[in-house]
Scaffold this motif. Structure first.
Motif, mmCIF file in Angstrom:
data_model
loop_
_atom_site.group_PDB
_atom_site.id
_atom_site.type_symbol
_atom_site.label_atom_id
_atom_site.label_comp_id
_atom_site.label_asym_id
_atom_site.label_seq_id
_atom_site.Cartn_x
_atom_site.Cartn_y
_atom_site.Cartn_z
ATOM 1 N N PRO A 1 -80.591 -32.892 -62.351
ATOM 2 C CA PRO A 1 -79.438 -32.840 -61.448
ATOM 3 C C PRO A 1 -78.277 -33.759 -61.860
ATOM 4 C CG PRO A 1 -81.341 -33.829 -60.362
ATOM 5 C CD PRO A 1 -81.802 -33.355 -61.698
ATOM 6 N N TRP A 2 -78.579 -34.802 -62.580
ATOM 7 C CA TRP A 2 -77.570 -35.674 -63.194
ATOM 8 C C TRP A 2 -78.227 -36.267 -64.425
ATOM 9 C CZ3 TRP A 2 -79.486 -36.481 -58.258
ATOM 10 C CH2 TRP A 2 -80.418 -37.510 -58.133
ATOM 11 N N PRO A 3 -77.453 -36.734 -65.358
ATOM 12 C CA PRO A 3 -78.039 -37.243 -66.613
ATOM 13 C C PRO A 3 -79.082 -38.330 -66.362
ATOM 14 C CG PRO A 3 -75.663 -37.025 -66.829
ATOM 15 C CD PRO A 3 -75.985 -36.778 -65.375
ATOM 16 N N GLY A 4 -80.265 -38.102 -66.908
ATOM 17 C CA GLY A 4 -81.349 -39.067 -66.805
ATOM 18 C C GLY A 4 -82.255 -38.892 -65.596
ATOM 19 N N ALA A 5 -81.878 -38.006 -64.682
ATOM 20 C CA ALA A 5 -82.705 -37.786 -63.481
ATOM 21 C C ALA A 5 -83.890 -36.888 -63.819
ATOM 22 C CB ALA A 5 -81.870 -37.144 -62.380
ATOM 23 N N PRO A 6 -85.016 -37.081 -63.126
ATOM 24 C CA PRO A 6 -86.149 -36.177 -63.339
ATOM 25 C C PRO A 6 -85.764 -34.749 -62.950
ATOM 26 C CG PRO A 6 -86.811 -38.120 -62.076
ATOM 27 C CD PRO A 6 -85.314 -38.142 -62.164
ATOM 28 N N PRO A 7 -86.243 -33.770 -63.687
ATOM 29 C CA PRO A 7 -85.890 -32.381 -63.389
ATOM 30 C C PRO A 7 -86.397 -31.925 -62.020
ATOM 31 C CG PRO A 7 -87.126 -32.550 -65.457
ATOM 32 C CD PRO A 7 -87.117 -33.894 -64.840
ATOM 33 N N VAL A 8 -85.674 -30.988 -61.436
ATOM 34 C CA VAL A 8 -86.047 -30.385 -60.148
ATOM 35 C C VAL A 8 -85.941 -28.870 -60.250
ATOM 36 C CG1 VAL A 8 -85.362 -32.346 -58.704
ATOM 37 C CG2 VAL A 8 -83.682 -30.590 -59.262
ATOM 38 N N ASP A 9 -86.739 -28.191 -59.437
ATOM 39 C CA ASP A 9 -86.570 -26.753 -59.292
ATOM 40 C C ASP A 9 -85.619 -26.514 -58.115
ATOM 41 O OD1 ASP A 9 -88.090 -26.983 -56.906
ATOM 42 O OD2 ASP A 9 -89.878 -26.064 -57.783
ATOM 43 N N ALA A 10 -85.492 -25.277 -57.688
ATOM 44 C CA ALA A 10 -84.546 -24.952 -56.617
ATOM 45 C C ALA A 10 -84.880 -25.692 -55.322
ATOM 46 C CB ALA A 10 -84.530 -23.446 -56.379
ATOM 47 N N ARG A 11 -86.169 -25.858 -55.039
ATOM 48 C CA ARG A 11 -86.553 -26.583 -53.820
ATOM 49 C C ARG A 11 -86.102 -28.036 -53.895
ATOM 50 N NH1 ARG A 11 -92.675 -24.867 -54.513
ATOM 51 N NH2 ARG A 11 -92.027 -25.758 -56.500
ATOM 52 N N GLY A 12 -86.312 -28.646 -55.061
ATOM 53 C CA GLY A 12 -85.895 -30.032 -55.242
ATOM 54 C C GLY A 12 -84.387 -30.185 -55.186
ATOM 55 N N ARG A 13 -83.684 -29.237 -55.795
ATOM 56 C CA ARG A 13 -82.214 -29.282 -55.778
ATOM 57 C C ARG A 13 -81.722 -29.210 -54.338
ATOM 58 N NH1 ARG A 13 -77.718 -31.014 -58.319
ATOM 59 N NH2 ARG A 13 -77.552 -31.820 -56.242
ATOM 60 N N TYR A 14 -82.308 -28.300 -53.562
ATOM 61 C CA TYR A 14 -81.927 -28.165 -52.157
ATOM 62 C C TYR A 14 -82.189 -29.472 -51.402
ATOM 63 C CZ TYR A 14 -81.505 -26.262 -47.457
ATOM 64 O OH TYR A 14 -81.100 -26.028 -46.161
ATOM 65 N N ALA A 15 -83.383 -30.014 -51.578
ATOM 66 C CA ALA A 15 -83.781 -31.215 -50.841
ATOM 67 C C ALA A 15 -82.990 -32.451 -51.250
ATOM 68 C CB ALA A 15 -85.273 -31.468 -51.003
#
Length: 191
Positions: A151-165
């Motif tokens: 979601p931003w440089p260096g952040a752990p990856p997220v799927d759509a659920r994580g992006r929403y949350a």
């Protein structure tokens, strides 16, 4: 409510926090967050919306006016900011769920200076809640949960659920600020 504090303490990643949440779970989490905000401001009056609190930690490096970098945010400012963040995350998540590659931010923030009444604050919250729920309705029956982004440089990856949350986590991070603004505004009113 999800354990957003664990995210801010860096004990868990957002992807670990959302786990196997469903779209129905995200709807419920949205309502829980917005209900919490509405409870915090339930007794506010119009004067509280523009009340200038004292915040020694105020620091907005993205302020368009350099003189506002260390200015404490009003209740109206916090509400338009957190709703814009929730909406941005929700719309990006809907695109991810549909398998659309990230193509940039999706953000609009109502000018905070235009929000001066509790009716406007409540309208903004209701409108934002409606848009978040609508964004979840755009998810396909089989969302592309294998698609993850940083979601931003260096952040752990997220799927759509994580992006929403992440939008809801951002709102969570402002709950204490809302409580303090309301406390100070009420004290100023009561004298």
């Amino acid at each position: 409510m999800l354990d957003y504090a664990a995210l801010y303490r860096r004990e868990r990643t957002m992807q670990e926090i959302v786990g196997d949440m469903t779209v129905a779970d995200l709807h419920a989490e949205t309502d829980e967050m917005y209900d919490t905000i509405e409870r915090l401001i339930a007794d506010c009056v119009d004067a509280d919306v523009t009340f200038q609190p004292v915040d020694p930690n105020a620091n907005d490096p993205f302020a368009s006016d350099p003189s506002a970098v260390n200015q404490a945010w009003t209740l109206g400012h916090v509400i338009v900011h957190l709703t814009a963040s929730c909406e941005e995350s929700a719309f990006l998540a809907a695109e991810m769920a549909r398998g659309v590659p990230f193509h940039g931010r999706s953000r609009y923030e109502v000018p905070w200076e235009t929000v001066t009444t509790m009716a406007q604050v409540r309208q903004r919250l209701a409108e934002s809640r409606r848009m978040l729920h609508a964004s979840l309705q755009m998810w396909p029956d089989q969302p592309h949960l294998d698609y993850q982004v940083e979601p931003w440089p260096g952040a752990p990856p997220v799927d759509a659920r994580g992006r929403y949350a992440l939008g809801l986590a951002h709102a969570y991070d402002h709950l204490g600020q809302i409580e303090e603004i309301v406390r100070q505004a009420r004290a100023a009113r009561v004298g």
